[in-house]
Scaffold this motif. Sequence first.
Motif, PDB file in Angstrom:
ATOM      1  N   PRO A  27      11.964  14.660  26.738  1.00 17.21           N
ATOM      2  CA  PRO A  27      10.871  14.644  27.307  1.00 17.21           C
ATOM      3  C   PRO A  27      10.264  13.664  28.460  1.00 17.21           C
ATOM      4  N   ARG A  28      11.428  12.375  28.651  1.00 25.56           N
ATOM      5  CA  ARG A  28      12.005  11.777  29.751  1.00 25.56           C
ATOM      6  C   ARG A  28      12.694  12.872  30.994  1.00 25.56           C
ATOM      7  N   ALA A  29      12.902  13.284  30.894  1.00 26.05           N
ATOM      8  CA  ALA A  29      13.996  13.856  32.303  1.00 26.05           C
ATOM      9  C   ALA A  29      15.408  13.779  31.574  1.00 26.05           C
ATOM     10  N   PHE A  30      16.151  13.382  30.366  1.00 22.91           N
ATOM     11  CA  PHE A  30      17.486  13.417  30.399  1.00 22.91           C
ATOM     12  C   PHE A  30      17.684  14.696  29.914  1.00 22.91           C
ATOM     13  N   ILE A  31      18.690  15.072  30.132  1.00 20.63           N
ATOM     14  CA  ILE A  31      19.614  16.443  29.524  1.00 20.63           C
ATOM     15  C   ILE A  31      20.666  15.987  29.043  1.00 20.63           C
ATOM     16  N   ARG A  32      21.183  16.716  27.362  1.00 20.54           N
ATOM     17  CA  ARG A  32      22.045  16.507  26.497  1.00 20.54           C
ATOM     18  C   ARG A  32      23.329  17.512  27.063  1.00 20.54           C
ATOM     19  N   VAL A  33      24.263  16.273  26.730  1.00 23.58           N
ATOM     20  CA  VAL A  33      25.626  17.398  26.624  1.00 23.58           C
ATOM     21  C   VAL A  33      26.776  17.034  25.719  1.00 23.58           C
ATOM     22  N   LYS A  34      26.691  17.767  24.785  1.00 29.16           N
ATOM     23  CA  LYS A  34      27.043  16.861  24.113  1.00 29.16           C
ATOM     24  C   LYS A  34      26.763  16.129  22.920  1.00 29.16           C
ATOM     25  N   ASP A  35      27.256  13.961  23.303  1.00 30.90           N
ATOM     26  CA  ASP A  35      26.662  13.216  22.632  1.00 30.90           C
ATOM     27  C   ASP A  35      26.632  12.524  23.498  1.00 30.90           C
ATOM     28  N   ASP A  36      26.012  12.668  24.716  1.00 22.78           N
ATOM     29  CA  ASP A  36      25.179  12.163  26.005  1.00 22.78           C
ATOM     30  C   ASP A  36      24.243  12.477  26.398  1.00 22.78           C
ATOM     31  N   TRP A  37      23.119  11.555  26.677  1.00 20.13           N
ATOM     32  CA  TRP A  37      22.014  12.744  27.078  1.00 20.13           C
ATOM     33  C   TRP A  37      22.122  11.930  29.213  1.00 20.13           C
ATOM     34  N   TYR A  38      22.447  12.889  29.988  1.00 15.53           N
ATOM     35  CA  TYR A  38      21.869  12.589  31.332  1.00 15.53           C
ATOM     36  C   TYR A  38      20.669  12.529  31.895  1.00 15.53           C
ATOM     37  N   CYS A  39      20.262  11.553  32.708  1.00 14.28           N
ATOM     38  CA  CYS A  39      19.716  11.153  33.945  1.00 14.28           C
ATOM     39  C   CYS A  39      19.787  11.541  35.217  1.00 14.28           C
ATOM     40  N   ASP A  40      19.435  12.157  36.168  1.00 16.76           N
ATOM     41  CA  ASP A  40      19.195  11.982  37.410  1.00 16.76           C
ATOM     42  C   ASP A  40      18.505  10.810  38.291  1.00 16.76           C
ATOM     43  N   ASN A  41      18.788   9.910  38.743  1.00 19.29           N
ATOM     44  CA  ASN A  41      18.451   8.442  38.558  1.00 19.29           C
ATOM     45  C   ASN A  41      18.888   8.521  40.194  1.00 19.29           C
ATOM     46  N   GLN A  42      17.760   8.818  41.075  1.00 18.89           N
ATOM     47  CA  GLN A  42      18.165   8.565  42.030  1.00 18.89           C
ATOM     48  C   GLN A  42      20.105   8.694  42.709  1.00 18.89           C
ATOM     49  N   GLU A  43      20.593   7.662  43.459  1.00 17.33           N
ATOM     50  CA  GLU A  43      21.375   7.137  43.589  1.00 17.33           C
ATOM     51  C   GLU A  43      22.826   7.007  42.592  1.00 17.33           C
ATOM     52  N   CYS A  44      22.754   7.548  41.243  1.00 21.61           N
ATOM     53  CA  CYS A  44      22.798   6.745  39.684  1.00 21.61           C
ATOM     54  C   CYS A  44      22.761   8.077  39.164  1.00 21.61           C
ATOM     55  N   VAL A  45      23.712   8.350  38.095  1.00 24.41           N
ATOM     56  CA  VAL A  45      23.726   9.582  37.081  1.00 24.41           C
ATOM     57  C   VAL A  45      23.600   7.913  35.549  1.00 24.41           C
ATOM     58  N   SER A  46      22.395   8.033  35.161  1.00 17.37           N
ATOM     59  CA  SER A  46      22.163   7.105  33.912  1.00 17.37           C
ATOM     60  C   SER A  46      22.743   7.993  32.951  1.00 17.37           C
ATOM     61  N   VAL A  47      23.119   7.099  32.063  1.00 18.44           N
ATOM     62  CA  VAL A  47      24.129   7.863  30.621  1.00 18.44           C
ATOM     63  C   VAL A  47      23.558   6.986  29.440  1.00 18.44           C
ATOM     64  N   ILE A  48      22.776   7.717  28.633  1.00 22.62           N
ATOM     65  CA  ILE A  48      23.159   7.364  26.655  1.00 22.62           C
ATOM     66  C   ILE A  48      23.616   8.296  26.035  1.00 22.62           C
ATOM     67  N   GLY A  49      24.279   7.314  25.744  1.00 24.16           N
ATOM     68  CA  GLY A  49      25.326   8.598  24.528  1.00 24.16           C
ATOM     69  C   GLY A  49      25.218   7.649  23.116  1.00 24.16           C
ATOM     70  N   ILE A  50      26.032   8.583  22.201  1.00 25.67           N
ATOM     71  CA  ILE A  50      26.055   8.356  20.842  1.00 25.67           C
ATOM     72  C   ILE A  50      27.482   8.724  20.295  1.00 25.67           C
ATOM     73  N   ASP A  51      28.175   7.019  19.867  1.00 30.54           N
ATOM     74  CA  ASP A  51      29.599   7.345  19.710  1.00 30.54           C
ATOM     75  C   ASP A  51      29.656   6.862  17.646  1.00 30.54           C
ATOM     76  N   LYS A  52      30.910   8.027  17.378  1.00 28.19           N
ATOM     77  CA  LYS A  52      30.833   7.705  15.420  1.00 28.19           C
ATOM     78  C   LYS A  52      32.441   7.362  15.229  1.00 28.19           C
ATOM     79  N   SER A  53      32.043   5.832  14.657  1.00 25.91           N
ATOM     80  CA  SER A  53      33.272   5.282  13.992  1.00 25.91           C
ATOM     81  C   SER A  53      34.021   5.863  13.415  1.00 25.91           C
ATOM     82  N   LEU A  54      35.360   6.304  13.557  1.00 26.47           N
ATOM     83  CA  LEU A  54      36.646   6.552  12.607  1.00 26.47           C
ATOM     84  C   LEU A  54      36.282   7.152  11.345  1.00 26.47           C
TER      85      LEU A  54
END
Length: 170
Positions: A21-48
């Motif tokens: 709802p905040r304009a992020f798009i999920r690709v696999k385990d990362d969420w991307y947002c086109d943010n003016q001069e940048c692409v912002s990313v929030i991601g999750i990672d799992k321990s082995l």
Amino acid sequence: MNLNLSSKRELINLLDSLLIPRAFIRVKDDWYCDNQECVSVIGIDKSLYGGQFSISIAFLLKELSPSLLPYPPFHLCHFRQAGQFIVPNPEGLKEALDLESSISTTDRFSVVTAAILQYAVPTVLRLHSKQVIANEIKTNENFEPYSSLELKLLLEREGYLSMEDLKLDF
């Protein structure tokens, strides 16, 4: 909304509900947002091992790596930082993201939601221009070490940073 967070799927569903709802798009385990001069990313990672997860933030300066757009691999972003460095209670976030810990379902849900909405989203969306990024490198000791040398050198060449700001140790 299901408050249960006992699997990766449920964690992804929670992040989808908070970020899409905040304009992020999920690709696999990362969420991307086109943010003016940048692409912002929030991601999750799992321990082995076990059910431990982590949340990280990143951005890629579009001008510097246009070939990686629109969804740059997290590990190639110009800035990457673990969520534990942006929240006031890193141990609480670590416990909430350990899906094997005994933290209550409600507390786990609340801690993860707050980490995303109060810290991760505002942090990555604030980092939207070379000027803002350069200012963070100059003034925030918890920011500069997580910025790529390539990013710092571009900002220096364009006059946003001085050589002293680069804090290079050779």
